[in-house]
Write a protein that holds these residues in place. Sequence first.
Motif, PDB file in Angstrom:
ATOM      1  N   LYS A  82       3.048  16.853   1.813  1.00  0.00           N
ATOM      2  CA  LYS A  82       4.003  16.218   0.895  1.00  0.00           C
ATOM      3  C   LYS A  82       4.945  15.285   1.657  1.00  0.00           C
ATOM      4  N   VAL A  83       5.458  15.741   2.801  1.00  0.00           N
ATOM      5  CA  VAL A  83       6.368  14.901   3.594  1.00  0.00           C
ATOM      6  C   VAL A  83       5.624  13.668   4.103  1.00  0.00           C
ATOM      7  N   ASN A  84       4.373  13.837   4.496  1.00  0.00           N
ATOM      8  CA  ASN A  84       3.579  12.701   4.955  1.00  0.00           C
ATOM      9  C   ASN A  84       3.416  11.668   3.842  1.00  0.00           C
ATOM     10  N   TRP A  85       3.147  12.138   2.630  1.00  0.00           N
ATOM     11  CA  TRP A  85       3.010  11.240   1.463  1.00  0.00           C
ATOM     12  C   TRP A  85       4.318  10.489   1.217  1.00  0.00           C
ATOM     13  N   MET A  86       5.433  11.205   1.256  1.00  0.00           N
ATOM     14  CA  MET A  86       6.734  10.567   1.034  1.00  0.00           C
ATOM     15  C   MET A  86       7.047   9.557   2.136  1.00  0.00           C
ATOM     16  N   ALA A  87       6.736   9.934   3.381  1.00  0.00           N
ATOM     17  CA  ALA A  87       7.040   9.052   4.511  1.00  0.00           C
ATOM     18  C   ALA A  87       6.194   7.786   4.470  1.00  0.00           C
ATOM     19  N   ARG A  88       4.934   7.920   4.073  1.00  0.00           N
ATOM     20  CA  ARG A  88       4.070   6.738   3.950  1.00  0.00           C
ATOM     21  C   ARG A  88       4.609   5.781   2.893  1.00  0.00           C
ATOM     22  N   LYS A  89       4.977   6.328   1.749  1.00  0.00           N
ATOM     23  CA  LYS A  89       5.502   5.482   0.677  1.00  0.00           C
ATOM     24  C   LYS A  89       6.840   4.854   1.069  1.00  0.00           C
ATOM     25  N   LEU A  90       7.685   5.627   1.741  1.00  0.00           N
ATOM     26  CA  LEU A  90       8.976   5.085   2.168  1.00  0.00           C
ATOM     27  C   LEU A  90       8.769   3.982   3.204  1.00  0.00           C
ATOM     28  N   ALA A  91       7.800   4.180   4.104  1.00  0.00           N
ATOM     29  CA  ALA A  91       7.488   3.137   5.083  1.00  0.00           C
ATOM     30  C   ALA A  91       7.025   1.863   4.373  1.00  0.00           C
ATOM     31  N   GLY A  92       6.203   2.034   3.334  1.00  0.00           N
ATOM     32  CA  GLY A  92       5.757   0.879   2.554  1.00  0.00           C
ATOM     33  C   GLY A  92       6.912   0.161   1.887  1.00  0.00           C
ATOM     34  N   ALA A  93       7.878   0.937   1.405  1.00  0.00           N
ATOM     35  CA  ALA A  93       9.057   0.334   0.773  1.00  0.00           C
ATOM     36  C   ALA A  93       9.866  -0.475   1.789  1.00  0.00           C
ATOM     37  N   LEU A  94      10.011   0.054   2.991  1.00  0.00           N
ATOM     38  CA  LEU A  94      10.763  -0.655   4.028  1.00  0.00           C
ATOM     39  C   LEU A  94      10.087  -1.979   4.395  1.00  0.00           C
ATOM     40  N   ILE A  95       8.754  -1.989   4.394  1.00  0.00           N
ATOM     41  CA  ILE A  95       8.025  -3.244   4.652  1.00  0.00           C
ATOM     42  C   ILE A  95       8.335  -4.252   3.557  1.00  0.00           C
ATOM     43  N   LYS A  96       8.343  -3.801   2.305  1.00  0.00           N
ATOM     44  CA  LYS A  96       8.655  -4.686   1.184  1.00  0.00           C
ATOM     45  C   LYS A  96      10.094  -5.212   1.263  1.00  0.00           C
ATOM     46  N   LEU A  97      10.971  -4.429   1.900  1.00  0.00           N
ATOM     47  CA  LEU A  97      12.367  -4.853   2.047  1.00  0.00           C
ATOM     48  C   LEU A  97      12.567  -5.779   3.252  1.00  0.00           C
ATOM     49  N   GLY A  98      11.469  -6.111   3.932  1.00  0.00           N
ATOM     50  CA  GLY A  98      11.558  -7.086   5.013  1.00  0.00           C
ATOM     51  C   GLY A  98      11.505  -6.515   6.410  1.00  0.00           C
ATOM     52  N   TYR A  99      11.098  -5.246   6.549  1.00  0.00           N
ATOM     53  CA  TYR A  99      11.051  -4.630   7.868  1.00  0.00           C
ATOM     54  C   TYR A  99      10.118  -5.388   8.806  1.00  0.00           C
ATOM     55  N   GLN A 100      10.562  -5.562  10.054  1.00  0.00           N
ATOM     56  CA  GLN A 100       9.744  -6.086  11.135  1.00  0.00           C
ATOM     57  C   GLN A 100       9.717  -5.065  12.269  1.00  0.00           C
ATOM     58  N   LYS A 101       8.570  -4.948  12.945  1.00  0.00           N
ATOM     59  CA  LYS A 101       8.425  -3.952  13.998  1.00  0.00           C
ATOM     60  C   LYS A 101       9.540  -4.084  15.041  1.00  0.00           C
ATOM     61  N   GLY A 102      10.131  -2.947  15.393  1.00  0.00           N
ATOM     62  CA  GLY A 102      11.198  -2.926  16.380  1.00  0.00           C
ATOM     63  C   GLY A 102      12.585  -3.000  15.774  1.00  0.00           C
TER      64      GLY A 102
ATOM     65  N   GLY B  80       7.185   2.181  -2.787  1.00  0.00           N
ATOM     66  CA  GLY B  80       6.221   1.986  -1.707  1.00  0.00           C
ATOM     67  C   GLY B  80       4.820   2.407  -2.092  1.00  0.00           C
ATOM     68  N   ASP B  81       3.834   1.911  -1.363  1.00  0.00           N
ATOM     69  CA  ASP B  81       2.432   2.281  -1.588  1.00  0.00           C
ATOM     70  C   ASP B  81       2.047   3.434  -0.662  1.00  0.00           C
ATOM     71  N   ASP B  82       1.160   4.292  -1.149  1.00  0.00           N
ATOM     72  CA  ASP B  82       0.713   5.438  -0.359  1.00  0.00           C
ATOM     73  C   ASP B  82      -0.387   4.991   0.606  1.00  0.00           C
ATOM     74  N   ILE B  83       0.032   4.218   1.602  1.00  0.00           N
ATOM     75  CA  ILE B  83      -0.897   3.680   2.593  1.00  0.00           C
ATOM     76  C   ILE B  83      -0.275   3.856   3.979  1.00  0.00           C
ATOM     77  N   GLU B  84      -1.067   4.345   4.928  1.00  0.00           N
ATOM     78  CA  GLU B  84      -0.580   4.467   6.302  1.00  0.00           C
ATOM     79  C   GLU B  84      -0.380   3.070   6.885  1.00  0.00           C
ATOM     80  N   PRO B  85       0.819   2.742   7.326  1.00  0.00           N
ATOM     81  CA  PRO B  85       1.063   1.402   7.875  1.00  0.00           C
ATOM     82  C   PRO B  85       0.130   1.095   9.043  1.00  0.00           C
TER      83      PRO B  85
END
Length: 541
Positions: free
Chosen positions: A53-73, A176-181
């Motif tokens: 469950k935490v992995n699913w939430m973290a994947r979706k949250l990571a996807g949301a951060l990408i949509k908000l303009g996240y860049q590596k680092g 966010g999308d349920d996809i591993e970044p």
Amino acid sequence: MESKTWHQFYPKGVPCQIDCSNLSSKALFNQCVNRSPDRVYLVQENLSLTYGKVNWMARKLAGALIKLGYQKGNRIAVVSSNNPQFVVAVQACFKLGAVIVPVNPRYTQRELGYIFSDSGADTVFVIDKALDSVKALMESGMTSIRNVIVINNEDLTQINYQNDNILNFDDAVNMGDDIEPDLSIAPEDLALLQYTGGTTGLPKGCMHTNLSIEVMARIACAWFSPALTNGYFITLCALPLYHSFGFNTNILLNLIAGGTIILLEKPKSAIILKAIQHFQPNFFQAVPAMLFDLLQHPDIKTTDMTCLKALVSAGSSLPLKVKQTFEKVTGCEVFELYGLTEASVSGTPFKGKYKQGSVGVPFPGTEVKIVDLKSGSKELKPGEEGELIVKGIQLMSGYWNNPEETKLVLREGWLYTGDIATQDTEGYIRVIDRKKDMVISSGFNVYCREIEEVLYNHERIKEVCTIGIPDDKRGEAIKVFIVLKEKENINEREIIDYCRNNLVSYKIPQEVEFIDIIPKTMVGKPDRKRLKNMQCMNSII
């Protein structure tokens, strides 16, 4: 690394060296998920979340951060007390190769502003209680903050915010999308900025890479595992996760161990005892002040604590009586650790030789020397007092944007701790004093200069000097000596209230003494040693 005399005291199964897989923090967590997706990972009160469950939430949250303009680092701050959202945010950052910046939610707006400006954090996860300060800093334009995600800890219902850059945590997960970044993360990539203080009095960001995180996690897992005869770690997390002690012995430990973390928002004795009785943890970490309070609580006599197999104490010296009493009550061994935000260093070995006043022997893969205080280059003989220096893969790579301070403490691969210590012929370390002007109160580093800088802003104060004084509960308490300007008048309560408005609670002085003159050294600096001697004489009288 050659065999060391202290290796003979390692428990069976603890390696002398740490073998690294060179996997990212993201990959280590994913391994835990793949091994035990249905194992409970996080518990808080009536809420339980599995690894899956935490992995699913973290994947979706990571996807949301990408949509908000996240860049590596990018640096992402987490300003929160202990809750599942804190851990989910950390795992989302690991998946992105982001740099996590844990921050105390009790910091004042001034303190938060410094951390945000220094780190360059552009996204902030913040508990609702601290939202006003973070929102004001974002709107001021004085920081790099672009997005704020609110951890609504008091009321889990969704909140609608007028500002498009402020999102509710649940809304962010849902977008966010349920996809591993698909991002490449290298062992040497920066993953964590843990802020600590220094000779300037201003907090500095200790840079930890994915590699140093893996080594710290493997050291913790190897060192504490002998205490568990069967089963997996069930850690009781009463220490704040924004502090390196709580972060390392819960989140990092379980990147390798794949255990369960029981999250307590407040480290109150009644709450801790209730959690021990109800959740039956086998591993607990605390600062001596917490153990002192637990032993004074009436419910300890009726709480079955035999579930505990290992208890870790660090942050300040643990009185022998407290150690012995707790071991008698629980039946479990109390480990004592020594470390800094910059690195994990040593610990007492499980069922091994115990030496009163010692912080144990160096951890696996860790080299230690005691060197002379003047040059820092001459290694001293066993038993001689000098500065403790450390080498190991778990060391920070430096201080963020601070090459001058980095050069002072990192020399030819050795970390100069600033602590005066001895090491005996068997490798046991005894920390005697600190070179730094620092007080350790309830396990937190408190830097004298920061308190003084706040008080120097008070219009009635002419001079101020801060020292640490012995305190049975906190280890050390903070005392300030103040010289008032001519014809000015103010009382102790007004000073403490002023500090409370500008400093987090553990930095607030417990004692205030008004004096006519601050004693000075030959070069004109406040003479803290003389003030400590004065304090010592007064306590004797």
